[in-house]
Design a protein around this motif. Structure first.
Motif, short mmCIF file in Angstrom:
data_model
loop_
_atom_site.label_atom_id
_atom_site.label_comp_id
_atom_site.label_asym_id
_atom_site.label_seq_id
_atom_site.Cartn_x
_atom_site.Cartn_y
_atom_site.Cartn_z
N GLN A 145 -21.36 15.48 -12.67
CA GLN A 145 -22.32 15.29 -11.58
C GLN A 145 -23.25 14.11 -11.87
O GLN A 145 -23.56 13.31 -10.99
CB GLN A 145 -23.11 16.58 -11.39
CG GLN A 145 -24.00 16.63 -10.16
CD GLN A 145 -24.72 17.97 -10.05
OE1 GLN A 145 -25.22 18.50 -11.05
NE2 GLN A 145 -24.77 18.52 -8.85
N LEU A 146 -23.67 13.98 -13.12
CA LEU A 146 -24.62 12.94 -13.49
C LEU A 146 -23.97 11.58 -13.75
O LEU A 146 -24.58 10.54 -13.48
CB LEU A 146 -25.39 13.37 -14.74
CG LEU A 146 -26.41 14.49 -14.55
CD1 LEU A 146 -26.86 15.05 -15.89
CD2 LEU A 146 -27.62 13.99 -13.76
N THR A 147 -22.75 11.59 -14.29
CA THR A 147 -22.14 10.33 -14.74
C THR A 147 -20.87 9.94 -14.02
O THR A 147 -20.44 8.79 -14.11
CB THR A 147 -21.81 10.42 -16.25
OG1 THR A 147 -20.75 11.38 -16.44
CG2 THR A 147 -23.02 10.82 -17.06
N GLY A 148 -20.22 10.89 -13.36
CA GLY A 148 -18.92 10.62 -12.76
C GLY A 148 -17.77 10.71 -13.75
O GLY A 148 -16.61 10.50 -13.38
N VAL A 149 -18.06 11.03 -15.01
CA VAL A 149 -17.03 11.15 -16.04
C VAL A 149 -16.49 12.58 -16.05
O VAL A 149 -17.25 13.52 -16.33
CB VAL A 149 -17.57 10.78 -17.43
CG1 VAL A 149 -16.48 11.00 -18.50
CG2 VAL A 149 -18.05 9.33 -17.45
N ALA A 150 -15.21 12.73 -15.78
CA ALA A 150 -14.57 14.04 -15.81
C ALA A 150 -13.96 14.27 -17.19
O ALA A 150 -13.12 13.47 -17.63
CB ALA A 150 -13.50 14.14 -14.74
N VAL A 151 -14.39 15.30 -17.87
CA VAL A 151 -13.89 15.62 -19.20
C VAL A 151 -12.73 16.61 -19.06
O VAL A 151 -12.93 17.73 -18.61
CB VAL A 151 -14.99 16.20 -20.09
CG1 VAL A 151 -14.42 16.64 -21.44
CG2 VAL A 151 -16.11 15.19 -20.29
N GLU A 152 -11.55 16.16 -19.44
CA GLU A 152 -10.36 17.00 -19.35
C GLU A 152 -9.96 17.57 -20.71
O GLU A 152 -9.23 18.55 -20.78
CB GLU A 152 -9.19 16.20 -18.77
CG GLU A 152 -9.47 15.57 -17.41
CD GLU A 152 -9.62 16.61 -16.32
OE1 GLU A 152 -9.18 17.76 -16.52
OE2 GLU A 152 -10.19 16.27 -15.26
N SER A 153 -10.42 16.93 -21.78
CA SER A 153 -10.05 17.37 -23.12
C SER A 153 -11.14 16.96 -24.10
O SER A 153 -12.07 16.19 -23.76
CB SER A 153 -8.72 16.73 -23.56
OG SER A 153 -8.89 15.34 -23.78
N GLU A 154 -11.04 17.45 -25.31
CA GLU A 154 -12.02 17.12 -26.35
C GLU A 154 -12.13 15.62 -26.56
O GLU A 154 -13.23 15.10 -26.86
CB GLU A 154 -11.59 17.82 -27.64
CG GLU A 154 -12.53 17.65 -28.80
CD GLU A 154 -12.04 18.40 -30.03
OE1 GLU A 154 -12.23 17.87 -31.14
OE2 GLU A 154 -11.49 19.51 -29.88
N ALA A 155 -11.03 14.90 -26.39
CA ALA A 155 -11.03 13.45 -26.61
C ALA A 155 -11.92 12.72 -25.62
O ALA A 155 -12.33 11.57 -25.88
CB ALA A 155 -9.60 12.92 -26.52
N ASP A 156 -12.23 13.35 -24.47
CA ASP A 156 -13.08 12.70 -23.46
C ASP A 156 -14.57 12.87 -23.74
O ASP A 156 -15.39 12.22 -23.08
CB ASP A 156 -12.78 13.30 -22.07
CG ASP A 156 -11.36 13.02 -21.61
OD1 ASP A 156 -10.83 11.95 -21.93
OD2 ASP A 156 -10.79 13.88 -20.92
#
Length: 264
Positions: A145-156
């Motif tokens: 919501q804040l950054t637009g970065v979608a974390v799909e895995s630990e690597a993200d």
């Protein structure tokens, strides 16, 4: 007798007692600090969700804050539900005049998916609240919501943390609780990286997890811990609280803030 370390929570009330101000104060007591509160909003809330929410006037928030800080003083501040752009801006102004570590829990939605932050407040949170944070503690939906970065895995997680650091907080704790496998969080200030891992407990009663973790970090900072030590201690506390979470009502019950002293 000497007073215990003083911690102030600036957040919304959860009438069901599992999250918000109620969870914050229980956590602060459990960790040996004196909890104080500035109520920003009142919710009608239970184990099934949020049935209603009403924000307080900014004047009421300012009056509560000044009443506590100017007389009693604080050694750490934790923010939670701020509801609107006006409240987020008001709280940012108050924090700017307070010489104490600040833990910002950028509450966007409830455990049940109910919105707790107006869309037009996001820019205020990014531009004014995050720069005031000693530590910011978003979960993955809040990070997106804040950054637009979608974390799909630990690597993200590092990429998401860097995007949050760009807004100015000293430290970022990206909580990976929505990923599969162990509960993995990343704490970083852009130079150091601390990976925190805990086993995932098969317990659905996890209401108040985010509030509890942020309040535990604030409590440990008030006691005098460094940020990495405070976060590690808070992670240990909330992991055990999740394991001890109990059913309440017809839906999702809370974590057990008093698990360390529970005898039955």
């Amino acid at each position: 007798m000497q007073a215990p370390p003083r911690v102030l929570t600036v957040a919304g009330s959860d009438s069901g007692g599992g999250a918000g101000i109620q969870a914050d104060l229980k956590t602060m007591l459990a960790l040996g600090t004196h909890g104080m509160s500035v109520v920003t909003a009142v919710t009608a809330q239970n184990s099934l969700g949020v049935q209603g929410a009403w924000e307080l006037p900014t004047d009421a928030v300012v009056a509560q804050y000044r009443s506590v800080v100017d007389d009693i003083g604080v050694q750490a501040v934790k923010t939670g539900m701020l509801a609107s752009a006006a409240l987020a801006g008001t709280v940012a102004d108050l924090l700017a005049s307070t010489a104490a570590p600040v833990v910002v829990d950028p509450v966007g939605v409830s455990k049940h998916g109910d919105p707790l932050l107006a869309p037009d407040a996001l820019d205020v949170v990014r531009a004014r609240l995050l720069p005031a944070a000693t530590v910011v503690t978003p979960n993955l939906p809040e990070t997106a919501q804040l950054t637009g970065v979608a974390v799909e895995s630990e690597a993200d997680l590092p990429r998401a943390a860097d995007a949050l650091l760009a807004y100015g907080p000293r430290w970022v704790l990206v909580k990976g609780g929505h990923l599969r496998g162990d509960a993995v969080d990343l704490l970083t200030d852009g130079t150091e990286r601390h990976w925190l891992r805990a086993p995932r407990h098969p317990n659905r009663h996890t209401h108040g997890t985010g509030c509890t973790l942020a309040s535990a970090i604030a409590s440990r900072l008030a006691i005098g811990d460094t940020v990495p030590d405070a976060v590690a201690a808070a992670k240990e506390y909330v992991t055990a609280a999740i394991a001890a979470g109990f059913p309440l009502g017809k839906g999702i019950g809370p974590v057990d803030h008093g698990h360390r002293t529970r005898t039955a």
